[in-house]
Each structure stands twice: as C-alpha cells, then as structure tokens.
Design an enzyme around this catalytic site. Structure first.
Site, PDB file in Angstrom:
ATOM      1  N   ARG A 128     -11.797 -10.522   1.585  1.00  0.00           N
ATOM      2  CA  ARG A 128     -10.877 -10.546   0.431  1.00  0.00           C
ATOM      3  C   ARG A 128     -11.001  -9.322  -0.476  1.00  0.00           C
ATOM      4  O   ARG A 128     -10.624  -9.355  -1.629  1.00  0.00           O
ATOM      5  CB  ARG A 128     -11.035 -11.826  -0.387  1.00  0.00           C
ATOM      6  CG  ARG A 128     -10.802 -13.063   0.450  1.00  0.00           C
ATOM      7  CD  ARG A 128     -10.432 -14.274  -0.359  1.00  0.00           C
ATOM      8  NE  ARG A 128     -10.037 -15.338   0.536  1.00  0.00           N
ATOM      9  CZ  ARG A 128     -10.882 -16.156   1.133  1.00  0.00           C
ATOM     10  NH1 ARG A 128     -12.175 -16.053   0.899  1.00  0.00           N
ATOM     11  NH2 ARG A 128     -10.442 -17.084   1.945  1.00  0.00           N
ATOM     12  N   LYS A 150      -1.857   3.352  -2.029  1.00  0.00           N
ATOM     13  CA  LYS A 150      -1.026   2.747  -0.974  1.00  0.00           C
ATOM     14  C   LYS A 150      -1.852   2.717   0.307  1.00  0.00           C
ATOM     15  O   LYS A 150      -2.439   3.724   0.697  1.00  0.00           O
ATOM     16  CB  LYS A 150       0.235   3.581  -0.735  1.00  0.00           C
ATOM     17  CG  LYS A 150       1.347   3.329  -1.740  1.00  0.00           C
ATOM     18  CD  LYS A 150       2.612   4.012  -1.290  1.00  0.00           C
ATOM     19  CE  LYS A 150       3.729   3.804  -2.313  1.00  0.00           C
ATOM     20  NZ  LYS A 150       4.952   4.542  -1.950  1.00  0.00           N
ATOM     21  N   GLU A 192       4.294  18.556   0.828  1.00  0.00           N
ATOM     22  CA  GLU A 192       4.076  17.637  -0.303  1.00  0.00           C
ATOM     23  C   GLU A 192       3.784  18.420  -1.578  1.00  0.00           C
ATOM     24  O   GLU A 192       4.180  18.013  -2.677  1.00  0.00           O
ATOM     25  CB  GLU A 192       2.928  16.657  -0.020  1.00  0.00           C
ATOM     26  CG  GLU A 192       3.158  15.718   1.164  1.00  0.00           C
ATOM     27  CD  GLU A 192       4.182  14.608   0.900  1.00  0.00           C
ATOM     28  OE1 GLU A 192       4.627  14.428  -0.252  1.00  0.00           O
ATOM     29  OE2 GLU A 192       4.556  13.934   1.886  1.00  0.00           O
ATOM     30  N   LYS A 234       0.519  13.493  -9.292  1.00  0.00           N
ATOM     31  CA  LYS A 234       0.514  12.167  -8.658  1.00  0.00           C
ATOM     32  C   LYS A 234      -0.191  11.150  -9.568  1.00  0.00           C
ATOM     33  O   LYS A 234       0.271  10.021  -9.738  1.00  0.00           O
ATOM     34  CB  LYS A 234      -0.147  12.216  -7.281  1.00  0.00           C
ATOM     35  CG  LYS A 234      -0.158  10.846  -6.618  1.00  0.00           C
ATOM     36  CD  LYS A 234       0.233  10.823  -5.194  1.00  0.00           C
ATOM     37  CE  LYS A 234       0.452   9.389  -4.724  1.00  0.00           C
ATOM     38  NZ  LYS A 234       0.513   9.253  -3.291  1.00  0.00           N
ATOM     39  N   GLU A 244       5.366   1.134  -7.785  1.00  0.00           N
ATOM     40  CA  GLU A 244       6.663   1.720  -7.425  1.00  0.00           C
ATOM     41  C   GLU A 244       7.848   0.867  -7.877  1.00  0.00           C
ATOM     42  O   GLU A 244       8.793   0.624  -7.130  1.00  0.00           O
ATOM     43  CB  GLU A 244       6.735   1.975  -5.898  1.00  0.00           C
ATOM     44  CG  GLU A 244       7.785   3.009  -5.548  1.00  0.00           C
ATOM     45  CD  GLU A 244       7.693   3.536  -4.110  1.00  0.00           C
ATOM     46  OE1 GLU A 244       6.585   3.880  -3.675  1.00  0.00           O
ATOM     47  OE2 GLU A 244       8.737   3.581  -3.469  1.00  0.00           O
ATOM     48  N   ARG A 248       7.547   5.862  -9.838  1.00  0.00           N
ATOM     49  CA  ARG A 248       6.861   6.307  -8.617  1.00  0.00           C
ATOM     50  C   ARG A 248       7.837   6.701  -7.506  1.00  0.00           C
ATOM     51  O   ARG A 248       7.489   7.445  -6.597  1.00  0.00           O
ATOM     52  CB  ARG A 248       5.875   5.223  -8.141  1.00  0.00           C
ATOM     53  CG  ARG A 248       4.984   5.704  -7.006  1.00  0.00           C
ATOM     54  CD  ARG A 248       3.772   4.836  -6.766  1.00  0.00           C
ATOM     55  NE  ARG A 248       2.980   5.326  -5.657  1.00  0.00           N
ATOM     56  CZ  ARG A 248       1.755   4.955  -5.379  1.00  0.00           C
ATOM     57  NH1 ARG A 248       1.147   4.077  -6.149  1.00  0.00           N
ATOM     58  NH2 ARG A 248       1.108   5.443  -4.345  1.00  0.00           N
ATOM     59  N   ASN A 252       9.188  10.099  -3.668  1.00  0.00           N
ATOM     60  CA  ASN A 252       9.900  10.045  -2.386  1.00  0.00           C
ATOM     61  C   ASN A 252      10.939  11.151  -2.247  1.00  0.00           C
ATOM     62  O   ASN A 252      11.769  11.109  -1.335  1.00  0.00           O
ATOM     63  CB  ASN A 252      10.573   8.677  -2.210  1.00  0.00           C
ATOM     64  CG  ASN A 252       9.544   7.578  -2.117  1.00  0.00           C
ATOM     65  OD1 ASN A 252       8.502   7.756  -1.505  1.00  0.00           O
ATOM     66  ND2 ASN A 252       9.813   6.448  -2.759  1.00  0.00           N
ATOM     67  N   HIS A 255      11.844  12.365   1.100  1.00  0.00           N
ATOM     68  CA  HIS A 255      11.269  11.429   2.070  1.00  0.00           C
ATOM     69  C   HIS A 255      12.298  10.490   2.685  1.00  0.00           C
ATOM     70  O   HIS A 255      12.130  10.035   3.812  1.00  0.00           O
ATOM     71  CB  HIS A 255      10.168  10.597   1.417  1.00  0.00           C
ATOM     72  CG  HIS A 255       8.886  11.353   1.227  1.00  0.00           C
ATOM     73  ND1 HIS A 255       8.817  12.524   0.498  1.00  0.00           N
ATOM     74  CD2 HIS A 255       7.628  11.124   1.681  1.00  0.00           C
ATOM     75  CE1 HIS A 255       7.564  12.977   0.501  1.00  0.00           C
ATOM     76  NE2 HIS A 255       6.824  12.137   1.212  1.00  0.00           N
ATOM     77  N   HIS A 259      12.163  10.464   6.438  1.00  0.00           N
ATOM     78  CA  HIS A 259      11.754   9.351   7.312  1.00  0.00           C
ATOM     79  C   HIS A 259      12.740   9.179   8.465  1.00  0.00           C
ATOM     80  O   HIS A 259      12.336   8.891   9.600  1.00  0.00           O
ATOM     81  CB  HIS A 259      11.658   8.042   6.512  1.00  0.00           C
ATOM     82  CG  HIS A 259      10.467   8.000   5.610  1.00  0.00           C
ATOM     83  ND1 HIS A 259      10.436   7.282   4.438  1.00  0.00           N
ATOM     84  CD2 HIS A 259       9.264   8.613   5.701  1.00  0.00           C
ATOM     85  CE1 HIS A 259       9.261   7.450   3.853  1.00  0.00           C
ATOM     86  NE2 HIS A 259       8.542   8.251   4.599  1.00  0.00           N
ATOM     87  N   HIS A 271       5.455  14.563   9.619  1.00  0.00           N
ATOM     88  CA  HIS A 271       5.884  14.073   8.311  1.00  0.00           C
ATOM     89  C   HIS A 271       6.253  15.225   7.369  1.00  0.00           C
ATOM     90  O   HIS A 271       7.339  15.247   6.794  1.00  0.00           O
ATOM     91  CB  HIS A 271       4.768  13.215   7.712  1.00  0.00           C
ATOM     92  CG  HIS A 271       5.100  12.673   6.355  1.00  0.00           C
ATOM     93  ND1 HIS A 271       6.024  11.670   6.164  1.00  0.00           N
ATOM     94  CD2 HIS A 271       4.647  13.015   5.120  1.00  0.00           C
ATOM     95  CE1 HIS A 271       6.114  11.413   4.868  1.00  0.00           C
ATOM     96  NE2 HIS A 271       5.297  12.207   4.216  1.00  0.00           N
TER      97      HIS A 271
HETATM   98  N1  GLY Z   1       3.473   9.015  -0.958  1.00  0.00           N
HETATM   99  C1  GLY Z   1       4.228   8.435  -1.989  1.00  0.00           C
HETATM  100  C2  GLY Z   1       3.453   7.506  -2.862  1.00  0.00           C
HETATM  101  O1  GLY Z   1       2.249   7.439  -2.771  1.00  0.00           O
HETATM  102  O2  GLY Z   1       4.042   6.792  -3.640  1.00  0.00           O
END
Ligand code: GLY
Length: 367
Positions: A128, A150, A192, A234, A244, A248, A252, A255, A259, A271
């Site tokens: 957990r 993430k 990035e 960031k 997000e 946030r 993207n 992106h 994607h 990527h």
């Molecule tokens: N790579 C985008 C984010 O971490 O939100």
C-alpha cells in the site's frame, strides 16, 4: 540542507506534506548514501534499474550503500519500453518480498523514464505504498519524468494507462550521468527542455538558441543551468496543480499531437522527436489561428533543427490516422481536444476551441 557542494543546485517542489527537493549537479549521486543514512532511514533499500544501467551505475551504488552499512539490494529488468508492464511490476514485487522488503523499505529508481515510471509505480502500491527516491540518469527523466509524481505502466490498449500520482521523497539529477547517455537519447530529452522555454521561459529559450552547440557538447555549466531551469518550471507547475486539473496541462505542449505521431509510427519515432514535431504542428496551428507570429514560428523550427530534432510530419504518417489517434488520447475529454498553444515564446494557454479542419491544415502544412 547542509553540506551541499557549491556547484549543486536545489529546486523545491512545494506540495505541503509531500514537498521535496530536487538536487542537480555533477556528482550528486555520491551524496545519496549519506543522505539515506541521515535523512531517509529505512529497513532496506531496493535499487531498481534496467539491464543497461544496473551493470555499472547500479552495481556502483549498491557497493557504496553496502559499504556504508545499509541493507541494500539491486533489482533489474530488461531495458526498453516493452518492459513497462504489470508483469515487470509483479516480478519486481515478488523479488522484493523474497528479499525481505517490508513497509519500511525504500525504492531507489535509478535510470531513465521507463525505470522511474515502473519503480515509482511499484513503490506506490507495494504494501500500500513505500517511500521512493528518484535517481534519473537520462536527460528526459531529469527534466521531466522523475519530477511531479506521475507513475505508470503500459497495457496493450495504450501507454501509461495504469498508474498513480505518487511523489518521490527526493530527486537527484546527476548531470555527470549524461556523458555516457547515447547522443540520440540526449537529443530526445532536449525536446522537453525546448518545451519549457516555449510554455514558460523566454530566457530559457534564448539560452538554448544562443548556446545550442555548447549544450550538444555537454558543457557542464550550461547543462546544469538548463536542467535546473526546466526542473524549476516543472516544480512551479506541479506545486500549483499536482493532479493535472488545470495548469499542469500546459506541460503537454506538443504532446497531444506528439502522442499520435509516436503511436502512428508504432513507436519507431521516439517520444522527444514526436514532441518536437508536435510542437511545430501546434505552433503552426496557432499561426493559422492568427495567435502566434511567423517570426517566432521560424525561431522554434530553427532551434529544433539546430538541436538535431525533427520539425516535419513524416510523409508515411497520414493525416487521417493522426487525427483519429488524437481522439483516442486519454486526455481527450468528451470528444473535445485540449490544445496547449503559445501566444508567444514563453507564454501559453489551453484551449479546446480548435476545429479539426485547422488541425488537418496544420499537419498538412508541416510536411
Ligand atoms: N510529463 C508531463 C507531466 O508530468 O505532467
């Protein structure tokens, strides 16, 4: 924090009780063992890395931890995105159980983006949830995936479809590890960095424009500067919107289309390269909508080209396929696509007021 070598930089991710620091500089990995003993005591430490990283960096770190008297283990899995699945997570978890990992153990994610995503995901669900520290060794992981919490793995239906938000206790970006990174991988991560310049920092963009040759030559002060600036942006965004829900989404930029390009190429396009093309396409889209200038569009393309990144949609990826894939992105809500557009370099906004025809036109004019 005491005892930080003067060349190291420190960036704070402010998230109340989940706040943490990112340490950046050459050799920060040498500080990990001392910090574990002093600041992050645990019953055992599990270094998780892929087969490329474990033999050298993994073994080195394991030896340092052990010689400092820590109960440390090294677990590895085959390198590559193909490993980013539940089978790898379960196999690592079973190994941890067999080696006595308990609720007071800690995961040390040593490697690139795939390792960080898998290891942090495992930490977030093991008994957990146990603590995790990120030790990113690729540029992409240092400026993006290791920061912000993430985690996730892929399933056949899509990438990162299983995952959690789970913040690390600290991130160590040792820019020394970038010297052994394949050049292709370094360039991949630069997409990035350009993204951060585009969405939030004209200054960063100017630094990249002016110093791209030195950056490609891995000039340490500049690398430290661009990694620190990227992490600061960031950190600022994640501190305001961890899950997000709003801000946030600006991360993207490039992106959404990126994607689709990755998926349409069956992931033959990396990527970073897909994001590079994606940034050009959305900037063209903003230009078509009269929201971005031709001059700045050219500056973006020139910078990406100078960094060795692609700026054209490959001719074998047809527009229809890309558009269809756009609607399958997990970030598409009720059929509306949220696009991050720049109004100028260093300033962006999110909008879903984009006509499919405009997207088609933008893709077609970036061939
Ligand atoms: N790579 C985008 C984010 O971490 O939100």
């Amino acid at each position: 924090m005491e005892d930080i070598n003067f060349v190291w930089k420190q960036v704070r991710v402010e998230l109340d009780k989940d706040s943490y620091d990112i340490l950046i500089g050459p050799g920060v990995l040498t500080h990990v063992s001392t910090d574990l003993k002093d600041i992050f005591p645990a019953s055992s430490y599990f270094i998780i890395s892929d087969s490329n990283v474990s033999d050298i960096l993994g073994e080195d770190l394991l030896n340092i931890l052990k010689s400092d008297g820590l109960n440390a283990h090294l677990l590895s899995f085959p390198a590559g995105e193909a490993s980013k699945n539940m089978d790898t997570v379960v196999s690592l978890a079973r190994n941890m159980v067999r080696k006595g990992a308990d609720r007071k153990s800690m995961v040390l994610a040593l490697g690139g983006g795939v390792t960080g995503d898998i290891a942090a995901f495992l930490a977030s669900i093991y008994m957990r949830g146990i603590k995790c520290i990120q030790l990113p060794t690729s540029l992409l992981a240092q400026v993006d995936s290791s920061v912000g919490g993430k985690t996730g793995v892929d399933i056949p239906e899509g990438k990162n479809l299983l995952g959690t938000f789970f913040q690390p206790k600290r991130v160590y970006c040792d820019i020394g590890t970038l010297t052994s990174l394949p050049r292709d991988e370094f360039i991949n991560g630069m997409a990035e960095v350009v993204k951060y310049g585009m969405i939030m920092s004209k200054e960063l963009f100017n630094i990249l424009e002016k110093n791209y040759l030195e950056i490609l030559n891995l000039e340490p002060d500049l690398i430290c500067k661009i990694v620190t600036e990227s992490c600061s942006i960031k950190a600022k965004v994640v501190s305001q919107d961890e899950r997000e829900g709003g801000l946030r989404r600006i991360l993207n930029f490039g992106h959404t289309i990126g994607h689709s390009i990755e998926a349409a190429s069956d992931y033959a396009i990396s990527h970073g390269r897909a994001v590079s093309i994606g940034m050009v396409v959305v900037s063209k889209l903003a230009l078509i909508k009269g929201m971005f200038s031709e001059r700045e569009f050219k500056r973006l393309k020139t910078l990406l080209n100078n960094l060795g990144l692609p700026t054209c949609v490959p001719s074998d990826l047809d527009t229809r396929t890309l558009i269809e894939l756009l609607y399958h992105d997990k970030k598409t809500i009720a059929g509306r696509i949220n696009f991050v557009l720049c109004s100028e370099i260093g300033r962006c906004f999110v909008t879903d007021e984009v006509d499919v025809k405009e997207v088609e036109e933008a893709i077609d004019s970036c061939r």
